[in-house]
Design a protein around this motif. Structure first.
Motif, PDB file in Angstrom:
ATOM      1  N   ASN A  96      -0.835   5.651  -7.268  1.00  0.00           N
ATOM      2  CA  ASN A  96      -2.244   6.064  -7.249  1.00  0.00           C
ATOM      3  C   ASN A  96      -2.455   7.296  -6.376  1.00  0.00           C
ATOM      4  OD1 ASN A  96      -2.913   3.882  -8.900  1.00  0.00           O
ATOM      5  ND2 ASN A  96      -3.229   2.524  -7.167  1.00  0.00           N
ATOM      6  N   LYS A  97      -1.792   7.328  -5.221  1.00  0.00           N
ATOM      7  CA  LYS A  97      -1.938   8.482  -4.327  1.00  0.00           C
ATOM      8  C   LYS A  97      -1.344   9.745  -4.964  1.00  0.00           C
ATOM      9  CE  LYS A  97      -3.426   5.667  -1.074  1.00  0.00           C
ATOM     10  NZ  LYS A  97      -4.869   5.511  -0.820  1.00  0.00           N
ATOM     11  N   SER A  98      -0.214   9.606  -5.620  1.00  0.00           N
ATOM     12  CA  SER A  98       0.414  10.757  -6.265  1.00  0.00           C
ATOM     13  C   SER A  98      -0.470  11.309  -7.374  1.00  0.00           C
ATOM     14  CB  SER A  98       1.787  10.371  -6.828  1.00  0.00           C
ATOM     15  OG  SER A  98       2.650   9.910  -5.803  1.00  0.00           O
ATOM     16  N   VAL A  99      -1.037  10.416  -8.179  1.00  0.00           N
ATOM     17  CA  VAL A  99      -1.935  10.844  -9.252  1.00  0.00           C
ATOM     18  C   VAL A  99      -3.147  11.560  -8.675  1.00  0.00           C
ATOM     19  CG1 VAL A  99      -3.513   9.980 -11.026  1.00  0.00           C
ATOM     20  CG2 VAL A  99      -1.187   9.097 -10.897  1.00  0.00           C
ATOM     21  N   GLU A 100      -3.679  11.030  -7.580  1.00  0.00           N
ATOM     22  CA  GLU A 100      -4.848  11.661  -6.957  1.00  0.00           C
ATOM     23  C   GLU A 100      -4.534  13.066  -6.453  1.00  0.00           C
ATOM     24  OE1 GLU A 100      -8.069  10.811  -3.345  1.00  0.00           O
ATOM     25  OE2 GLU A 100      -6.628   9.260  -3.947  1.00  0.00           O
ATOM     26  N   MET A 101      -3.359  13.241  -5.852  1.00  0.00           N
ATOM     27  CA  MET A 101      -2.983  14.561  -5.353  1.00  0.00           C
ATOM     28  C   MET A 101      -2.778  15.550  -6.500  1.00  0.00           C
ATOM     29  SD  MET A 101      -2.998  14.466  -2.046  1.00  0.00           S
ATOM     30  CE  MET A 101      -1.977  15.806  -1.468  1.00  0.00           C
ATOM     31  N   LEU A 102      -2.160  15.112  -7.583  1.00  0.00           N
ATOM     32  CA  LEU A 102      -1.935  15.989  -8.730  1.00  0.00           C
ATOM     33  C   LEU A 102      -3.252  16.406  -9.359  1.00  0.00           C
ATOM     34  CD1 LEU A 102       1.099  14.093 -10.286  1.00  0.00           C
ATOM     35  CD2 LEU A 102       1.155  16.444  -9.460  1.00  0.00           C
ATOM     36  N   ARG A 103      -4.172  15.465  -9.473  1.00  0.00           N
ATOM     37  CA  ARG A 103      -5.482  15.797 -10.049  1.00  0.00           C
ATOM     38  C   ARG A 103      -6.281  16.707  -9.128  1.00  0.00           C
ATOM     39  NH1 ARG A 103      -6.758   9.867 -12.708  1.00  0.00           N
ATOM     40  NH2 ARG A 103      -5.832  10.330 -14.745  1.00  0.00           N
TER      41      ARG A 103
END
Length: 659
Positions: A442-449
């Motif tokens: 979830n954190k990785s997806v948030e950073m990419l977005r």
């Protein structure tokens, strides 16, 4: 009064704390329990005999002899307690002393690492709660606002980790002693049951022989009274074993609660630990948990839940810190190429080669992110990696080095390299702290977005002109480098997905669909940048048509070149020069195929209302078209045949008339 750790013989369960001095029955039991504690000390200190023992193996070792003598004495003592029916009271006293000893061990270990403390507050026994509740007002360490709790929160990280390690070590010793004591009780009482049953059977056999001497072959039977007595005796012994097991279970439970509360006292401070120190705390805690579970035979839910909550807090703080750094870096990004050092290239290679979850020091990534700032470019490192031969050919000595993924070079900006380092740090967190792997996704997806959304605003939306970077304009170079940065993320996402897939159980693998959605968004963003290149040429050609083309009299034109065709040629060649040095050849060809298709529509449309009256005027237009398509056909590594053939044919059909 502190425990003398150096002298294990002084750690007697019956003498820790303030031992009563009156000659009561309780004093006698305390002394008896001291003897039991001595046995556990002796059991722990007996050396293990190895294959390299001395030749005189039959000669008894002094420690072994002492242990055997003590074991015999303790068996006699336990038997006396059983006969006098004092075992239950003795075990109850033992339980209370054992729990008090564990609490005192934890408190004493903490005091060893507090710089300043008030002894009257620190050693107030009333501040301990036997239930060792996690957050109650009368918990083991007193109220949440007591000086003791405050000083624990203010301990330095290194001191706290050393303190925690010491607590684990000494509490585990106490629990192991309790386990040895339980094993002694269980073994001895089970032996008593067997001996008692054998004696009852033997007595019954003698009675049968006496009463039935004439019938020698009659099997012996146990009278109902003897059988009832046997079952009662057996039940009493089993109850004692159960009580002993309860003492061990209570000790394990208290050890969990004590350590969990100590960790929770510094929950906020622990969340700010650097990754290497957090890893150390996790490792020593997990070793303690496994040892405790081996002794108790049950799962240590309390401390496991505490560790998982602590790790989530650590990841949340790390994420907020990294997110703040990325936002600041993006706002200060000047969208110029950064230099990728050999060390960073090695980390990218580990990820792209599937080695992201091989053992590696966690601090290497964490320290890199922690030290990262919002500078527009990274410092240049003249040393090149051994495997970067292709990169050396592409970059000159004074040029910034690109990053390569699967042998494909990408010229990127600093903010995307910071994002990649953050994601690599998250992957290392997932490796060392498996329970938070789903949170890592979830954190990785948030950073990419975040990067995708903010870079759209700054580059495509031209907000970089008003941002902290204060760019004068958004150029083709800025767009090209942004596109390359997105291409890097698109190239890495399959490797990131594969690395996380290896860590996830089957029931959580659907979470990886979020990475697929991010990949789709990044691809859409990249297509918008490619479309922007075409839109730049389109707008430029339309402006030229309005400003120069409609005012031109082709029948009386005396200039060397038409400004319209000259500016179109110049714009296309300039954009090619920028893209050729930034994008891979396949993308450059794709962009120019779209540009040429655009010109194939735009230029004829601009000449729909232009009809020179003279053959000279019409020929001048054909000459300009021939010159333009010749210039385009000479652009290196670009196939312009579709444009040149179509454009020339269209204009010849329109302006060549039979004379």
């Amino acid at each position: 009064m502190a425990i003398q750790w150096e002298d294990p013989q002084s750690q007697k369960i019956g003498t820790i704390g303030n031992t009563p001095s009156s000659n009561t029955s309780g004093d006698i039991l305390y002394e008896e329990l001291d003897g039991l504690a001595d046995f556990t000390h002796a059991s722990l200190s007996v050396p293990i005999t190895t294959a390299n023992a001395t030749a005189n193996a039959n000669a008894p070792d002094s420690t072994t002899t002492q242990k055997l003598t003590m074991e015999g004495s303790l068996k006699q003592l336990l038997q006396s307690l059983i006969l006098t029916e004092r075992t239950q009271s003795a075990l109850n006293m033992y339980k209370h002393r054992l729990l008090d000893a564990i609490k005192l061990i934890v408190r004493t270990c903490v005091m060893e690492y507090l710089t300043h403390f008030d002894p009257s507050v620190a050693y107030d026994d009333n501040s301990f709660d036997t239930s060792m509740g996690g957050s109650g007002g009368d918990s083991a360490y007193g109220s949440a606002e007591t000086p003791f709790a405050q000083k624990v929160r203010e301990m330095k990280a290194d001191n706290f980790l050393s303190c925690l390690s010491m607590c684990f070590e000494h509490v585990m010793v106490s629990v192991q002693k309790a386990n040895l004591f339980h094993q002694f009780i269980e073994t001895h009482l089970n032996a008593n049951i067997g001996t008692f049953e054998a004696s009852i059977a033997e007595s019954a056999e003698v009675n049968n022989k006496t009463d039935h001497s004439a019938e020698a072959n009659t099997p012996s039977t146990v009278s109902p009274e003897a059988r009832i007595h046997t079952e009662e005796y057996k039940q009493v012994q089993l109850n004692m074993i159960s009580m002993s097991k309860t003492c061990l279970t209570a000790a394990c439970d208290l050890a969990q609660r004590s350590i969990s509360q100590l960790i929770n006292l510094r929950k906020d401070a622990n969340a700010k630990l650097n990754p290497e120190k957090m890893k150390f705390m996790w490792e020593i805690s997990l070793d303690f948990v496994l040892s405790l579970e081996a002794v108790s035979g049950t799962t240590a839910y309390i401390i496991r839940q505490c560790l998982q909550a602590q790790t989530k807090s650590f990841l949340d703080y790390l994420h907020e810190t990294c997110k703040g750094k990325l936002v600041v870096t993006l706002d200060n990004e000047r969208w110029v190429q950064c230099d990728v050092s050999a060390e960073r290239q090695v980390q990218i290679d580990r990820l792209s080669s599937g080695k992201a979850f091989l053992p590696q020091a966690l601090h290497a990534q964490g320290a890199s992110v922690t030290k990262s700032t919002s500078n527009a470019s990274m410092s240049t490192n003249p040393a090149a990696s051994a495997g970067a031969t292709e990169v050396k050919k592409l970059a000159k000595d004074k040029e910034s080095r690109p990053v390569t993924v699967d042998h494909v070079p990408f010229k990127v900006v600093w903010s995307v390299m910071l994002l990649v380092e953050v994601i690599q740090t998250y992957l290392d967190v997932a490796l060392h702290f498996a329970p938070v792997t789903t949170d890592v996704i979830n954190k990785s997806v948030e950073m990419l977005r975040l990067f995708d959304h903010r870079s759209r605003q700054l580059v495509l939306g031209a907000q970089a002109i008003q941002s902290a970077a204060r760019l004068k304009s958004i150029s083709v170079k800025h767009l090209a480098l942004t596109g390359q940065s997105l291409s890097l993320l698109l190239a890495l996402l399959p490797h990131i997905r594969a690395a996380l897939l290896a860590q996830l159980p089957a029931k959580h693998q659907l979470l990886l669909t979020e990475l697929d959605r991010v990949s789709h968004d990044l691809l859409e963003h990249h297509n918008q940048i490619v479309a922007k290149f075409v839109a730049i040429i389109s707008d430029h050609v339309d402006n030229l048509a309005v400003s120069t083309l409609k005012m031109l009299d082709w029948d009386h034109f005396q200039g060397l070149r038409c400004e319209y065709f000259e500016e179109v040629q110049k714009a296309v060649i300039n954009i090619h020069r920028v893209l050729q040095t930034t994008l891979p050849q396949s993308q450059v060809q794709d962009v120019f195929s779209r540009i040429f298709a655009l010109l194939n529509r735009k230029i004829p449309a601009h000449f729909e209302e232009i009809n020179p009256n003279t053959q000279t005027g019409r020929q001048r237009i054909l000459d300009e078209i021939t010159h333009l398509v010749t210039a385009f056909s000479r652009i290196k590594q670009i196939d312009a045949s579709a444009l040149t053939d179509s454009l020339e044919e269209t204009f010849r059909k329109r302006y060549m008339r039979d004379r």
